[in-house]
Enzyme design. Structure first.
Site, PDB file in Angstrom:
ATOM      1  N   LYS A  74     -60.151   6.892  12.052  1.00 51.99           N
ATOM      2  CA  LYS A  74     -60.323   7.998  11.103  1.00 51.99           C
ATOM      3  C   LYS A  74     -59.021   8.742  10.758  1.00 51.99           C
ATOM      4  CE  LYS A  74     -65.156   9.100  12.075  1.00 51.99           C
ATOM      5  NZ  LYS A  74     -66.114  10.188  12.312  1.00 51.99           N
ATOM      6  N   ASP A 110     -68.325  13.857   7.133  1.00 54.00           N
ATOM      7  CA  ASP A 110     -68.903  14.381   8.384  1.00 54.00           C
ATOM      8  C   ASP A 110     -69.177  15.886   8.272  1.00 54.00           C
ATOM      9  OD1 ASP A 110     -68.937  11.998   9.862  1.00 54.00           O
ATOM     10  OD2 ASP A 110     -66.843  12.239  10.462  1.00 54.00           O
TER      11      ASP A 110
END
Ligand code: NAP
Length: 287
Positions: A74, A110
């Protein structure tokens, strides 16, 4: 389960991780595409960290439309992108890529996934006192999410206090009016913060393993407090005890669903049915 019919025209999307074989995103995404009648297929791609650049170049050339990124990619992916959204830049993590005309566009869904999961149940962060347990990757998205959704204070409790301080410093840059404090979970201030919180977030990995205790003593929780646990792979002691005390309490499955739903919207321009995704996820969690 509808039959999967891949043709020469099928749009390929997927998830890059290392490891990735335990990911529940493929069944969750593929159920959404089937329900929407979209010709998309979502596949797992096991890619080691040192192969990320080559993998992205190859998948882009092969016409892949979109990718999710999970551990450990990420942050590392950011330097490989042509564009990055404001949210992903703040959080310094990208979990969704759109591959468009040979360009790599990075997003973070997210944060949206977390706030949507909580606010869809009727909870408003506006003016709230938030206590967050943990200061890792998920905590970062949640901390920024709570701040952006209007929380008035955020107390971060983390075993490694230095990491909590670092995260608070990063959030303060963008949300200077937010009252931020950091403590170890055993500090005297921790109990008062939890007891007075409007919402307590578990962003630690405590609860993932059978036999894990709650990340803070559950008798600190007031019945009026909302408890959100990002752990979703099993029922946690924190959630069970919170419910026993009369708290509203929710597990992290809906966050996973909503971050995935946002990625689908980015790739296809269409909002999926999140209930279909949640049902499939729950089936896979309780086979
Ligand atoms: P991470 O970056 O490794 O952070 C882990 C956090 O847990 C850190 O704050 C760490 O504290 C704390 N921690 C771990 N073991 C601990 C222990 N024994 N005692 C006290 N603190 C401990 O991991 P992450 O990526 O943020 O993921 C955290 C959890 O979020 C995962 O385990 C998973 O359950 C959940 N998750 C949920 C979703 C969702 O969509 N719902 C998505 C991804 C992950 P230190 O800083 O002191 O090490």
């Amino acid at each position: 389960m509808p039959e999967l019919a891949i043709t020469g025209k099928t749009n390929i999307v997927g998830v890059l991780g290392w490891p990735v074989e335990h990911s529940l995103s493929p069944p969750m995404h593929n159920a959404a595409y089937a329900q929407m009648g979209l010709d998309y297929a979502y596949v797992p791609f096991p890619v080691a960290p040192e192969q990320l650049e080559r993998a992205l170049a190859g998948l882009a050339v092969a016409g892949v439309r979109g990718l999710n990124l999970t551990i450990p990619h990420k942050r590392q992916v950011i330097e490989l992108l042509d564009e990055i959204s404001d949210e992903a830049r703040q959080i310094e993590a990208v979990n969704t890529l759109k591959l468009e005309d040979g360009r790599l566009l990075g997003f973070n869904t997210d944060r949206y996934g977390f706030t949507e999961a909580v606010t869809e149940t009727g909870f408003s962060f506006d003016g709230c006192a938030v206590v967050m347990l943990g200061a890792g990757g998920v905590a970062c998205a949640m901390g920024f999410g709570a701040a952006d959704a209007g929380a008035s204070s955020l107390t971060i409790l983390n075993r490694t206090v230095e990491k909590a301080r670092d995260l608070a410093g990063r959030i303060a840059v963008y949300f200077p009016d937010l009252a931020l404090s950091v403590h170890g979970p055993d500090a005297p201030q921790a109990r008062q913060a939890v007891t007075e919180a409007d919402i307590v977030l578990n962003a630690t990995s405590i609860g993932m393993r059978a036999g894990d205790d709650a990340p803070v003593p559950v008798d600190w929780l007031a019945p009026r407090t909302y408890v959100y646990d990002t752990v979703y792979n099993r029922p946690t002691r924190l959630l069970a005890a919170a419910r026993e005390r009369g708290c509203r309490a929710l597990d992290g499955a809906t966050m996973l669903v909503h971050q995935g739903a946002k990625a689908i919207e980015i790739w296809t321009g269409t909002r999926p049915d999140t209930q279909v995704m949640l049902d499939v996820l729950r089936q896979h969690l309780r086979p």
